[in-house]
Enzyme design. Sequence first.
Site, PDB file in Angstrom:
ATOM      1  N   TYR A  72      -0.671  -9.616  -7.060  1.00 15.99           N
ATOM      2  CA  TYR A  72      -1.853  -9.423  -6.208  1.00 15.99           C
ATOM      3  C   TYR A  72      -3.068  -9.966  -6.955  1.00 15.99           C
ATOM      4  CZ  TYR A  72       1.145  -6.083  -3.687  1.00 15.99           C
ATOM      5  OH  TYR A  72       2.168  -5.470  -3.003  1.00 15.99           O
ATOM      6  N   PHE A 217       2.968  -2.059   4.716  1.00 18.24           N
ATOM      7  CA  PHE A 217       2.387  -2.336   6.039  1.00 18.24           C
ATOM      8  C   PHE A 217       2.605  -1.127   6.963  1.00 18.24           C
ATOM      9  CE2 PHE A 217       2.104  -5.225   9.973  1.00 18.24           C
ATOM     10  CZ  PHE A 217       0.729  -5.233   9.918  1.00 18.24           C
ATOM     11  N   PRO A 218       2.134   0.055   6.542  1.00 13.56           N
ATOM     12  CA  PRO A 218       2.483   1.275   7.269  1.00 13.56           C
ATOM     13  C   PRO A 218       1.694   1.527   8.549  1.00 13.56           C
ATOM     14  CG  PRO A 218       1.078   1.808   5.400  1.00 13.56           C
ATOM     15  CD  PRO A 218       1.359   0.332   5.317  1.00 13.56           C
ATOM     16  N   GLY A 222       0.531  -2.106  17.114  1.00 12.11           N
ATOM     17  CA  GLY A 222       0.922  -3.022  18.183  1.00 12.11           C
ATOM     18  C   GLY A 222       0.507  -2.560  19.570  1.00 12.11           C
TER      19      GLY A 222
END
Length: 292
Positions: A72, A217-218, A222
Amino acid sequence: MGNDTTGTARPAAASGSFRIGGDLPVTRLGYGAMQLTGQGVWGEPRDRAEAVRVLRRAVELGVDFIDTADSYGPFVSEQIIREALHPYADGLVIATKGGFTRPGPGVWEPVGRPEYLRQQVELSLRHLGLERIDLYQLHRIDPQVPLADQLGALAELREAGKIRHIGLSEVTVAQIEEARTVTEIASVQNLYNLVERKSEDVLEYAEREGLAFIPWFPIATGELARPGGPLDAAAREHGATPAQLALAWLLRRSPAVLPIPGTSSVAHVEENIAAAGIELTDAEYEALTDAV
């Protein structure tokens, strides 16, 4: 009311706790530090001072599990963590990962050669200001290198006292089982959220075997968050955001789940951590589970 250190003052505590590797207790709702970098997870953040504030605020609110990786930035996230939080408070667990090289923004290439992994562990120790990394995760299995060689290097570093527990990332149940023939595995970090559940079997395996399951990516919501949708309705009922409900669903999904929502904004980190206090009813949980 008294002095409530586990409630309103440290709201993350409401998410409960989990013992990584059976002996490393952490508050289940943690913080993922990927967004503390520049665009494409590359270089310096737009506002480094805000990144430092985000980390300090997360810890103030009871977060004691922070997940990062050498890739990162590269290294930028680890260095900001050290700047913000070193010397680390007792009980603060910094997990990191190695096994990706970064040729440029948005580009990730797995490298699992033992000499590379040994170098990356040493660099992470230096950048984080640690003598031992509590949880070191193989960021990806390199298909060009025998898994026994990749994990063997990490196991040797654990024997040397430089790693406490070893974890895996983006793996299948078969890969976890193969890995456990080489060394003890304490955690698995796979893509998983309310909308994306291809790792359901991995989560079930982790829960059954006592491994931590760390969904990256919790907060994906959508179409469920559309006006009038199931997430929107439940969020209105709780006076919460769809993202908070998505985190509450993850926390309810399994006691082995350790969500690590990330953000580069203090306001957003406060919002995410407040999700620890949201309790879904059985009906709400089932409705969200069945909505996908």
